[in-house]
Design a protein around this motif. Sequence first.
Motif, PDB file in Angstrom:
ATOM      1  N   VAL A 268       0.823  -1.209   0.000  1.00 25.93           N
ATOM      2  CA  VAL A 268       0.000   0.000   0.000  1.00 25.93           C
ATOM      3  C   VAL A 268       0.854   1.255   0.000  1.00 25.93           C
ATOM      4  CG1 VAL A 268      -1.715   1.309   1.329  1.00 25.93           C
ATOM      5  CG2 VAL A 268      -1.925  -1.184   1.125  1.00 25.93           C
ATOM      6  N   PHE A 269       1.933   1.248   0.760  1.00 28.56           N
ATOM      7  CA  PHE A 269       2.781   2.436   0.828  1.00 28.56           C
ATOM      8  C   PHE A 269       3.456   2.707  -0.511  1.00 28.56           C
ATOM      9  CE2 PHE A 269       2.545   0.741   5.154  1.00 28.56           C
ATOM     10  CZ  PHE A 269       2.052   1.852   5.821  1.00 28.56           C
ATOM     11  N   ALA A 270       3.886   1.646  -1.194  1.00 26.66           N
ATOM     12  CA  ALA A 270       4.515   1.820  -2.504  1.00 26.66           C
ATOM     13  C   ALA A 270       3.510   2.333  -3.531  1.00 26.66           C
ATOM     14  CB  ALA A 270       5.118   0.493  -2.970  1.00 26.66           C
ATOM     15  N   VAL A 271       2.277   1.811  -3.481  1.00 26.61           N
ATOM     16  CA  VAL A 271       1.252   2.279  -4.414  1.00 26.61           C
ATOM     17  C   VAL A 271       0.915   3.749  -4.146  1.00 26.61           C
ATOM     18  CG1 VAL A 271      -1.112   1.941  -5.232  1.00 26.61           C
ATOM     19  CG2 VAL A 271       0.302  -0.043  -4.670  1.00 26.61           C
ATOM     20  N   TRP A 272       0.851   4.120  -2.880  1.00 26.73           N
ATOM     21  CA  TRP A 272       0.580   5.518  -2.518  1.00 26.73           C
ATOM     22  C   TRP A 272       1.681   6.454  -3.030  1.00 26.73           C
ATOM     23  CZ3 TRP A 272      -2.831   8.969  -1.527  1.00 26.73           C
ATOM     24  CH2 TRP A 272      -2.529  10.126  -0.810  1.00 26.73           C
ATOM     25  N   ARG A 273       2.938   6.030  -2.844  1.00 27.98           N
ATOM     26  CA  ARG A 273       4.048   6.854  -3.351  1.00 27.98           C
ATOM     27  C   ARG A 273       3.963   6.987  -4.868  1.00 27.98           C
ATOM     28  NH1 ARG A 273       6.888   3.975   0.741  1.00 27.98           N
ATOM     29  NH2 ARG A 273       7.582   2.416  -0.778  1.00 27.98           N
ATOM     30  N   LYS A 274       3.565   5.916  -5.531  1.00 32.88           N
ATOM     31  CA  LYS A 274       3.424   5.974  -6.984  1.00 32.88           C
ATOM     32  C   LYS A 274       2.315   6.938  -7.381  1.00 32.88           C
ATOM     33  CE  LYS A 274       2.622   3.067 -11.079  1.00 32.88           C
ATOM     34  NZ  LYS A 274       2.348   1.681 -11.567  1.00 32.88           N
ATOM     35  N   ALA A 275       1.196   6.900  -6.651  1.00 32.67           N
ATOM     36  CA  ALA A 275       0.083   7.802  -6.953  1.00 32.67           C
ATOM     37  C   ALA A 275       0.516   9.252  -6.797  1.00 32.67           C
ATOM     38  CB  ALA A 275      -1.102   7.494  -6.040  1.00 32.67           C
ATOM     39  N   ARG A 358       8.363  16.602   7.627  1.00 33.92           N
ATOM     40  CA  ARG A 358       9.092  15.745   8.553  1.00 33.92           C
ATOM     41  C   ARG A 358       8.126  14.954   9.431  1.00 33.92           C
ATOM     42  NH1 ARG A 358      10.699  15.134  13.634  1.00 33.92           N
ATOM     43  NH2 ARG A 358       9.529  16.949  14.383  1.00 33.92           N
ATOM     44  N   ARG A 359       7.074  15.599   9.900  1.00 33.07           N
ATOM     45  CA  ARG A 359       6.138  14.930  10.790  1.00 33.07           C
ATOM     46  C   ARG A 359       5.085  14.129  10.043  1.00 33.07           C
ATOM     47  NH1 ARG A 359       4.173  18.389  15.835  1.00 33.07           N
ATOM     48  NH2 ARG A 359       3.351  16.297  16.248  1.00 33.07           N
ATOM     49  N   GLY A 360       4.886  14.423   8.770  1.00 37.31           N
ATOM     50  CA  GLY A 360       3.886  13.695   7.992  1.00 37.31           C
ATOM     51  C   GLY A 360       4.382  13.355   6.598  1.00 37.31           C
ATOM     52  N   PRO A 361       5.443  12.535   6.490  1.00 39.99           N
ATOM     53  CA  PRO A 361       6.012  12.249   5.162  1.00 39.99           C
ATOM     54  C   PRO A 361       5.087  11.465   4.245  1.00 39.99           C
ATOM     55  CG  PRO A 361       7.025  10.859   6.845  1.00 39.99           C
ATOM     56  CD  PRO A 361       6.198  11.872   7.574  1.00 39.99           C
ATOM     57  N   LEU A 362       4.204  10.644   4.786  1.00 42.46           N
ATOM     58  CA  LEU A 362       3.311   9.845   3.949  1.00 42.46           C
ATOM     59  C   LEU A 362       2.267  10.719   3.263  1.00 42.46           C
ATOM     60  CD1 LEU A 362       2.687   6.782   6.296  1.00 42.46           C
ATOM     61  CD2 LEU A 362       3.967   6.773   4.152  1.00 42.46           C
ATOM     62  N   MET A 363       1.541  11.504   4.065  1.00 41.67           N
ATOM     63  CA  MET A 363       0.470  12.347   3.529  1.00 41.67           C
ATOM     64  C   MET A 363       0.970  13.729   3.128  1.00 41.67           C
ATOM     65  SD  MET A 363      -2.537  10.821   3.439  1.00 41.67           S
ATOM     66  CE  MET A 363      -3.728  12.156   3.533  1.00 41.67           C
ATOM     67  N   ARG A 364       2.251  13.996   3.362  1.00 38.91           N
ATOM     68  CA  ARG A 364       2.874  15.286   3.052  1.00 38.91           C
ATOM     69  C   ARG A 364       2.144  16.433   3.754  1.00 38.91           C
ATOM     70  NH1 ARG A 364       6.705  15.062  -0.523  1.00 38.91           N
ATOM     71  NH2 ARG A 364       6.536  17.283  -1.017  1.00 38.91           N
ATOM     72  N   GLY A 365       1.878  16.185   5.035  1.00 42.64           N
ATOM     73  CA  GLY A 365       1.163  17.173   5.831  1.00 42.64           C
ATOM     74  C   GLY A 365      -0.341  16.976   5.728  1.00 42.64           C
ATOM     75  N   SER A 366      -1.060  17.796   6.475  1.00 37.85           N
ATOM     76  CA  SER A 366      -2.524  17.751   6.466  1.00 37.85           C
ATOM     77  C   SER A 366      -3.058  18.837   5.547  1.00 37.85           C
ATOM     78  CB  SER A 366      -3.069  17.967   7.887  1.00 37.85           C
ATOM     79  OG  SER A 366      -4.437  18.282   7.867  1.00 37.85           O
ATOM     80  N   THR A 367      -3.853  18.457   4.562  1.00 40.63           N
ATOM     81  CA  THR A 367      -4.452  19.464   3.688  1.00 40.63           C
ATOM     82  C   THR A 367      -5.420  20.357   4.440  1.00 40.63           C
ATOM     83  OG1 THR A 367      -6.103  17.807   3.023  1.00 40.63           O
ATOM     84  CG2 THR A 367      -4.204  18.121   1.566  1.00 40.63           C
ATOM     85  N   LEU A 368      -5.977  19.869   5.554  1.00 42.60           N
ATOM     86  CA  LEU A 368      -6.902  20.675   6.351  1.00 42.60           C
ATOM     87  C   LEU A 368      -6.178  21.852   7.007  1.00 42.60           C
ATOM     88  CD1 LEU A 368      -9.627  21.198   7.759  1.00 42.60           C
ATOM     89  CD2 LEU A 368      -8.931  19.539   9.510  1.00 42.60           C
ATOM     90  N   SER A 369      -5.167  21.565   7.812  1.00 39.56           N
ATOM     91  CA  SER A 369      -4.479  22.647   8.522  1.00 39.56           C
ATOM     92  C   SER A 369      -3.635  23.496   7.588  1.00 39.56           C
ATOM     93  CB  SER A 369      -3.604  22.076   9.644  1.00 39.56           C
ATOM     94  OG  SER A 369      -2.711  21.105   9.142  1.00 39.56           O
ATOM     95  N   HIS A 370      -3.030  22.884   6.572  1.00 45.18           N
ATOM     96  CA  HIS A 370      -2.242  23.659   5.610  1.00 45.18           C
ATOM     97  C   HIS A 370      -3.137  24.632   4.853  1.00 45.18           C
ATOM     98  CE1 HIS A 370       1.424  24.137   3.076  1.00 45.18           C
ATOM     99  NE2 HIS A 370       0.532  24.486   2.170  1.00 45.18           N
ATOM    100  N   GLY A 371      -4.304  24.146   4.445  1.00 51.90           N
ATOM    101  CA  GLY A 371      -5.233  25.014   3.721  1.00 51.90           C
ATOM    102  C   GLY A 371      -5.710  26.173   4.570  1.00 51.90           C
ATOM    103  N   GLU A 372      -5.941  25.929   5.868  1.00 54.51           N
ATOM    104  CA  GLU A 372      -6.361  27.013   6.753  1.00 54.51           C
ATOM    105  C   GLU A 372      -5.262  28.049   6.922  1.00 54.51           C
ATOM    106  OE1 GLU A 372      -9.719  24.694   9.450  1.00 54.51           O
ATOM    107  OE2 GLU A 372      -7.634  24.726  10.139  1.00 54.51           O
TER     108      GLU A 372
END
Length: 466
Positions: A268-275, A358-372
């Motif tokens: 799953v992690f490899a497929v996510w990185r590919k996406a 650094r704290r969220g390398p998989l999701m590359r941060g939170s789109t919720l808090s970053h967007g705010e």
Amino acid sequence: MLGTLLASALLLTGTAPAVAAAGWTPSPIVWTTCPDDPDSPAPPDGECGTVRVPLDWNSPHGPSIELAVARHRATDSAHRLGVLLADFGGPGSSSTEFAVTPGVFFSPEVQARFDVVGFDVRGTGRSEFIECPDTGKPPSAEPAGPAEFAALRAYSEKAVADCRARNLPVFDHANTAVNARDMDAVRRALGEARISFLGISYGTLLGQQYAEQHGDRVRAMVLDSSIDHSAGIERFLGDRATAADEGFRQFAAWCDRTTTCALHGQDVFAVWRKALTMTSGMPEERIELRDRVLKDMYGPDWDDAGQAIAEAVAGRPRVTTRFSYNYASIRLAVVCQDFDLRIRGFAHYSALHAEELRRGPLMRGSTLSHGEAMACLGVQGPPANPPHRLSIPRAPRILLLNARYDPATPYAWALAVHRQAPANTTLLTYEGSGHGVYQRNACTRSATDRYLLTLETPRHDVSCPA
């Protein structure tokens, strides 16, 4: 499950309680039939009214506004315990609709013993609804250099100025400290000496600030999925980045053991990185994919998360919208005034974003808090309702509920709130994923109902299995 989401001068400090405006008294509520809600699956089951409050609580005899209020009466009036005010959060949701939509949230036992009351806080529902004008397609929310950052700041400044101009005067008087003073006006208009309260998500901040201002007016309070008002911008972004990654790991574990997952049997992690790599040349689609997967963590809806990633890898991205109410508009008047999300320049942004990664390398941060944070780029001056540690010495024991893997209100925030008020908070942890706890299972419902009905809280912090 839930969607996952405020500017008078210094109405509230960390310790000083707000007091009723001198010489000002709300009129009793005149109850009438509620208007039909075309988006509701059933007609409203209750009655509606309004409460008139000062636009600016520092000038109580100046201009005023009307707040919409709704009530579902206790079905066992002979054993009524009082009023249970409820706030669905957002910011942007309508708590009046929440109160009179029958049978969708509270147990029959709670509805039997309480008048369930909701009021639309400023800028929501039928209380001076805030809606921003269309300002066109925004630049990338993840600027790659100083020029892109400057373009994003210029766009945000115009967007905020245009939204404020359209929604004056309420835009400047809509932060959560103001809403907490409005809530006490609702209590007084109802003729209640004390109230009970249940707030969900952003509604927990309303509850916290009410407990700070009027702790002696609280009978019971449940804070389900807590906002931590003490969070500075680093924790505001970083804690949610960590929570998003923790949520993704829960999804991956589910997918590994569930044959119906669209990615079952794969890494799953490899497929996510590919996406993410396949959408790297399309920043908007990449953010939309991350946003959709984050939204799926709220339920959680792991089936959709797997499908979204599979579609992206196959080159068929499908976009969904996280919020159907006015969150994108009202956050400018609320979140940007409740938190100090001021970014000084590109160097400051780069350091913050590096910490997100650094704290969220998989999701590359939170789109919720970053967007705010990016939306707040255009807000001028300090926050009207500045962040501070919770101080509720006059409040009764409060029940905190939080999922261990919550993408919107991280478990770390519930722990922080609990540490700030250890003498009068009890924490119930739901040992699973999702945003919102009360309805999860018999354990979470029974503990909450028992507290609301009897004021009995567990002797120690407890957990409920997923």
